[in-house]
Design an enzyme around this catalytic site. Structure first.
Site, PDB file in Angstrom:
ATOM      1  N   THR A  42       0.839  -1.181   0.000  1.00 58.73           N
ATOM      2  CA  THR A  42       0.000   0.000   0.000  1.00 58.73           C
ATOM      3  C   THR A  42       0.882   1.240   0.000  1.00 58.73           C
ATOM      4  O   THR A  42       1.968   1.226   0.574  1.00 58.73           O
ATOM      5  CB  THR A  42      -0.919  -0.016   1.238  1.00 58.73           C
TER       6      THR A  42
ATOM      7  N   GLU B 106      -4.690  -2.136   5.050  1.00 59.83           N
ATOM      8  CA  GLU B 106      -4.195  -2.528   6.379  1.00 59.83           C
ATOM      9  C   GLU B 106      -5.267  -3.155   7.264  1.00 59.83           C
ATOM     10  O   GLU B 106      -4.969  -3.686   8.319  1.00 59.83           O
ATOM     11  CB  GLU B 106      -3.639  -1.286   7.110  1.00 59.83           C
TER      12      GLU B 106
ATOM     13  N   LYS C 138      -6.734   9.986  -4.657  1.00 56.15           N
ATOM     14  CA  LYS C 138      -7.360   8.711  -4.976  1.00 56.15           C
ATOM     15  C   LYS C 138      -8.256   8.877  -6.199  1.00 56.15           C
ATOM     16  O   LYS C 138      -9.304   9.472  -6.134  1.00 56.15           O
ATOM     17  CB  LYS C 138      -8.167   8.224  -3.788  1.00 56.15           C
TER      18      LYS C 138
ATOM     19  N   TRP D 165      -4.477   5.015  -5.757  1.00 56.52           N
ATOM     20  CA  TRP D 165      -3.694   6.142  -5.282  1.00 56.52           C
ATOM     21  C   TRP D 165      -2.819   6.752  -6.363  1.00 56.52           C
ATOM     22  O   TRP D 165      -2.235   6.048  -7.165  1.00 56.52           O
ATOM     23  CB  TRP D 165      -2.746   5.712  -4.162  1.00 56.52           C
TER      24      TRP D 165
HETATM   25  P1  AMP Z   1      -6.623   1.554   0.378  1.00 51.28           P
HETATM   26  O1  AMP Z   1      -5.679   0.992   1.361  1.00 51.28           O
HETATM   27  O2  AMP Z   1      -6.033   1.807  -0.956  1.00 51.28           O
HETATM   28  O3  AMP Z   1      -7.874   0.734   0.274  1.00 51.28           O
HETATM   29  O4  AMP Z   1      -7.085   2.995   0.871  1.00 51.28           O
HETATM   30  C1  AMP Z   1      -7.613   3.190   2.147  1.00 51.28           C
HETATM   31  C2  AMP Z   1      -8.117   4.586   2.260  1.00 51.28           C
HETATM   32  O5  AMP Z   1      -9.207   4.809   1.356  1.00 51.28           O
HETATM   33  C3  AMP Z   1      -8.691   4.908   3.614  1.00 51.28           C
HETATM   34  O6  AMP Z   1      -7.680   5.246   4.531  1.00 51.28           O
HETATM   35  C4  AMP Z   1      -9.609   6.063   3.286  1.00 51.28           C
HETATM   36  O7  AMP Z   1      -8.893   7.280   3.205  1.00 51.28           O
HETATM   37  C5  AMP Z   1     -10.114   5.723   1.919  1.00 51.28           C
HETATM   38  N1  AMP Z   1     -11.446   5.081   2.023  1.00 51.28           N
HETATM   39  C6  AMP Z   1     -11.741   3.778   2.015  1.00 51.28           C
HETATM   40  N2  AMP Z   1     -13.066   3.578   2.130  1.00 51.28           N
HETATM   41  C7  AMP Z   1     -13.635   4.801   2.220  1.00 51.28           C
HETATM   42  C8  AMP Z   1     -14.971   5.284   2.373  1.00 51.28           C
HETATM   43  N3  AMP Z   1     -16.021   4.468   2.426  1.00 51.28           N
HETATM   44  N4  AMP Z   1     -15.140   6.616   2.454  1.00 51.28           N
HETATM   45  C9  AMP Z   1     -14.117   7.483   2.402  1.00 51.28           C
HETATM   46  N5  AMP Z   1     -12.826   7.086   2.247  1.00 51.28           N
HETATM   47  C10 AMP Z   1     -12.588   5.765   2.164  1.00 51.28           C
END
Ligand code: AMP
Length: 542
Positions: free
Chosen positions: A183, A330, A440, A445
């Site tokens: 990540t 994570e 994002k 990302w």
């Molecule tokens: P990832 O590890 O790539 O899945 O990214 C995780 C991040 O995505 C989280 O720390 C949030 O900032 C964002 N994220 C995931 N789900 C949501 C959601 N339902 N609403 C807003 N942000 C989200």
């Protein structure tokens, strides 16, 4: 007094995979190939291939704990790997095919990947970084008759040569590594999250519960979320646990292909990031009678905030409820879901839509709290804001071989998410902002730091920063904010041309704002929040 139960029974992926071999042999798995054609199989033969794969990987000399990378779209043979590799005591390391080859080289090397199972259509990408990694065995899932490179093995031939002898799935410790996913964090290089058998079992079980997705044997799941992203949201494991039918889109993520699968396979649950579902909505709205979404009972959306308008539109126009999930790589990833509690039965439709637009309540065994900038825990009053901290049996306890990752954990062992939230009195989480400044776009990302560092290498640029701004299709897109050196000039097009050789195409900023100065914090860092406020509507208003 101790309990007298079989508490040592290991919670392993092999335990429920073996059960699926017995009970769910006929459950269908339907995939779309790169050429658009549909392949049908069932769990029985698919899991028999997983056993052959276990024998084959052992014959290549792979041993317990060795990493087997995948570079592949969502399809039935990727599932063969997903089940076969962890059950044989090896570790599946899913590589994100949207990353730059330099990052893939770093990640595969950092993880010490010994083998890779790759889609034939992705061989050109692998070629760009393979020689910079420790990968010894390249196994190709072919979809054409084109000859393979000399160094590669044919997945099909490898399986055919491996005769199961009944010993292919060893007894495993539930704490052993099962999967790995990198990540992009706040700072530094990508970091490795290592899932255990136990974490995957508990995550999949909880995900299937009625107050979560409520997955069952009668469900047909279309996971649009890539299998390389955040453990495929646990859906591959949850489906095998419950005996749900799986529908896999391959590389065809356009709305028409997905709507066709929904109609043809009578999909009940579809899961993906907001961008995908915005695409579906636009296609449906453009031609509502062309499709049939009546089989859908649930749209699971996560990875980025879900616009209330999307929840409202699907509910009122197509009678389908959206369930928002919050989570991170994570956290395996599902940690909270936004199902509406019975206490809101009497609430108006508008109030319920507003509730669904929040990130919901934590799943059982996920503890949450949030800490203000002053370091105190915030009250659950829906107003105070702080960084969300979580802990639980499927939350990362440390990053793989990453000393600088330690700062993401508190002294008492909670994981700091980097998300700024309020928590409401009923425990509902509401994400207010991200403390991270990565962007994002379409669920993936984009590193703002990497882009701005590159931009600042341009001869006409004095200072540059890149911020996330809302954009209807991809949720967020990068916007460059640039201060020119005096006496110099340049254009957005020139800057993009400058960046293009260094990054994937979809990382390119959509626009550039030329400003006199970039506001700074007291520590001299770019004050991105001020810029985000200023340019918030830049891509919405044109
Ligand atoms: P990832 O590890 O790539 O899945 O990214 C995780 C991040 O995505 C989280 O720390 C949030 O900032 C964002 N994220 C995931 N789900 C949501 C959601 N339902 N609403 C807003 N942000 C989200």
């Amino acid at each position: 007094m101790q309990g007298l139960m079989m508490d040592d029974y290991p919670l392993t992926i092999s335990a429920f995979v073996k059960r699926a071999e017995l009970l769910f042999r006929d459950r269908e798995v339907v995939s779309r190939r790169p050429d658009g054609s549909i392949v049908r199989t069932t769990l029985g033969p698919l899991l028999a291939r997983s056993r052959r794969l276990a024998v084959a990987l052992r014959s290549l000399g792979l041993q317990r704990g060795d990493r087997v990378a995948t570079l592949a779209w969502n399809h039935e043979d990727h599932l063969v790997v997903y089940y076969g590799v962890p059950c044989s005591g090896l570790v599946t390391h899913t590589l994100n095919l949207r990353l730059h080859p330099d990052d893939l080289a770093y990640i595969a090397t950092h993880a010490s990947d010994r083998a890779i199972v790759v889609d034939e259509v992705l061989l050109p990408l692998l070629e760009k970084f393979r020689e910079r990694t420790p990968i010894e065995h390249v196994i190709v899932m072919r979809t054409s008759d084109a000859p393979l490179p000399a160094y590669a093995l044919d997945f099909e031939a490898l399986l055919a040569s491996a005769e199961p002898d009944g010993t292919e799935y060893p007894e495993l410790d539930e704490r052993a590594a099962a999967g790995m996913c990198y990540t992009s964090g706040t700072t530094g290089r990508p970091k490795g999250v290592v899932y255990s058998h136990r974490s995957n079992v508990l995550h999949a079980m909880t995900e299937c519960m009625p107050n979560a997705i409520g997955l069952g044997e009668r469900d047909t799941v279309l996971a649009v979320v890539p299998m390389f992203h955040a453990n495929a949201w646990g859906l591959a494991f949850a489906s095998a646990l419950m005996g749900s039918k799986q529908v896999m889109p391959g590389p065809h993520l356009d709305a028409a292909s997905l709507l066709e699968l929904i109609r043809q396979e009578r999909v009940t649950v579809i899961a993906g990031v907001p961008t995908i579902m915005l695409g579906l909505l636009a296609a449906l709205d453009a031609n509502p009678t062309a499709w049939d979404t009546s089989s859908l009972r649930l749209i699971l959306i996560g990875g980025a905030a879900v616009p209330e308008s999307l929840i409202r539109a699907f509910s009122t126009r197509y009678g389908v409820e959206i369930l928002q999930g919050w989570g991170m790589t994570e956290t395996s990833p599902l940690a909270s879901v936004g199902s509406v509690p019975p206490s809101m039965d009497a609430a108006t439709a508008d109030e319920k839509f507003r509730y669904r637009a929040m990130q919901g309540r934590a799943l059982p065994f996920v503890d949450i709290r949030a800490r203000s900038e002053e370091g105190t825990l915030i009250a659950w009053d829906g107003v105070g804001m702080g960084e969300l901290e979580v802990r639980g049996p499927w939350v990362v306890s440390s990053y793989f071989d990453s000393p600088d990752g330690a700062q993401q954990f508190t002294n008492d062992g909670w994981f700091r998410t980097g998300d700024i939230v309020s928590i409401h009195a009923d425990g509902c989480i509401q994400i207010r902002d991200r403390s991270k400044d990565v962007i994002k776009s379409g669920g993936e990302w984009i590193s703002s730091v990497a882009l701005e560092n590159a931009l600042m290498g341009h001869p006409a640029v004095a200072e540059a920063t890149v911020i996330a701004v809302p954009e209807p299709r991809w949720s967020e897109r990068p916007l460059a904010v640039v201060v020119l050196r005096s006496g110099h000039s340049t254009t957005h097009a020139e800057l993009v041309a400058f960046l293009e050789p260094q990054f994937p195409k979809w990382w390119m900023p959509d626009a550039t704002e030329f400003v006199d100065a970039i506001p700074k914090t007291s520590a001299g860092k770019f004050l991105k929040s001020a810029l985000r406020e200023r340019f918030d509507r830049r891509l919405l208003d044109g």
